[in-house]
Design a protein around this motif. Structure first.
Motif, mmCIF file in Angstrom:
data_model
loop_
_atom_site.group_PDB
_atom_site.id
_atom_site.type_symbol
_atom_site.label_atom_id
_atom_site.label_comp_id
_atom_site.label_asym_id
_atom_site.label_seq_id
_atom_site.Cartn_x
_atom_site.Cartn_y
_atom_site.Cartn_z
ATOM 1 N N THR A 45 1.044 0.132 8.123
ATOM 2 C CA THR A 45 0.930 1.516 7.682
ATOM 3 C C THR A 45 0.095 1.532 6.398
ATOM 4 O OG1 THR A 45 2.863 1.535 6.229
ATOM 5 C CG2 THR A 45 3.264 1.942 8.582
ATOM 6 N N ASP A 46 -0.024 2.695 5.797
ATOM 7 C CA ASP A 46 -0.770 2.798 4.537
ATOM 8 C C ASP A 46 -0.046 2.109 3.382
ATOM 9 O OD1 ASP A 46 -2.675 4.271 5.858
ATOM 10 O OD2 ASP A 46 -1.820 6.210 5.265
ATOM 11 N N ASP A 47 1.284 1.968 3.483
ATOM 12 C CA ASP A 47 2.081 1.468 2.364
ATOM 13 C C ASP A 47 2.630 0.059 2.541
ATOM 14 O OD1 ASP A 47 2.047 3.964 0.780
ATOM 15 O OD2 ASP A 47 3.089 4.762 2.533
ATOM 16 N N ASN A 64 6.805 9.609 7.416
ATOM 17 C CA ASN A 64 7.159 8.266 6.971
ATOM 18 C C ASN A 64 8.459 7.768 7.596
ATOM 19 O OD1 ASN A 64 4.911 7.773 5.349
ATOM 20 N ND2 ASN A 64 5.818 8.863 3.629
ATOM 21 N N LYS A 184 1.745 -2.867 0.208
ATOM 22 C CA LYS A 184 0.309 -2.731 -0.071
ATOM 23 C C LYS A 184 0.101 -2.081 -1.427
ATOM 24 C CE LYS A 184 -1.351 -2.439 4.621
ATOM 25 N NZ LYS A 184 -2.103 -1.661 5.570
#
Length: 184
Positions: A45-47, A64, A184
């Motif tokens: 994911t982005d995180d 989320n 990340k």
């Protein structure tokens, strides 16, 4: 009169012949549930990113929240991600509260801390024993930006003895998620 000795002999013979080993009923057979060891598949994911079991079907929504569906077991691991915005204490309290809400139906709740300073992943895994709605929960965080929680649920009435093999399997998959998690 001659019949009395014959009747007595037949009765004694019946008693002597009936004194065999007592029959014991066989226990009911139980199904042995075994699930295949799946390969690790990455989810990113982005995180954060982690690896999960290839037999799970991931469903990612926009809030989320994630679901790893296990259709053969009629169960799922529900994941929820939140950003830490100075509220780490509240997030941890809420995560623990969710786990201990099952104490009413649970026989025991075992809390296992998890610390991985190399990947900056800190948290706990909660194993719920008994007829609770969720058999396992966890939370992990890096303490400054990221917070992830997870819970195992089955689409059936909780019966701990019946779902124990599937619950143990999903709990191992939950450990795999925690151990392979990278922020990340």
């Amino acid at each position: 009169m001659k019949l009395r000795p014959v009747i007595l002999f037949v009765c004694l013979l019946t008693i002597v012949c009936s004194c065999k080993e007592e029959a014991i009923p066989k226990p009911k057979a139980q199904i042995r549930l075994e699930y295949p060891e799946g390969k690790n598949v990455p989810l990113e994911t982005d995180d954060f990113k982690f690896e999960y079991n290839e037999f799970a079907r991931p469903d990612i929504n926009k809030n989320n929240a994630f679901t790893l569906e296990y259709p053969e077991m009629k169960g799922a691991i529900f994941l929820s991600y939140k950003k830490v915005e100075g509220n780490i204490d509240k997030l941890i309290i809420d995560a623990k509260k969710l786990s201990y809400e099952h104490a009413i139906k649970a026989d025991n709740i075992v809390e296992q801390p998890y610390i991985n300073p190399d990947k900056k992943v800190y948290g706990a895994l909660f194993e719920v024993q008994g007829n609770a709605a969720s058999q396992s929960q966890f939370f992990v965080t890096d303490s400054t930006e990221h917070f992830l929680t997870g819970s195992v649920y089955f689409y059936a009435k909780p019966n701990y003895d019946s779902i124990l093999p599937a619950a143990a399997y999903l709990q191992n998959d939950m450990r795999r998620i925690i151990e392979t998690l990278e922020w990340k």
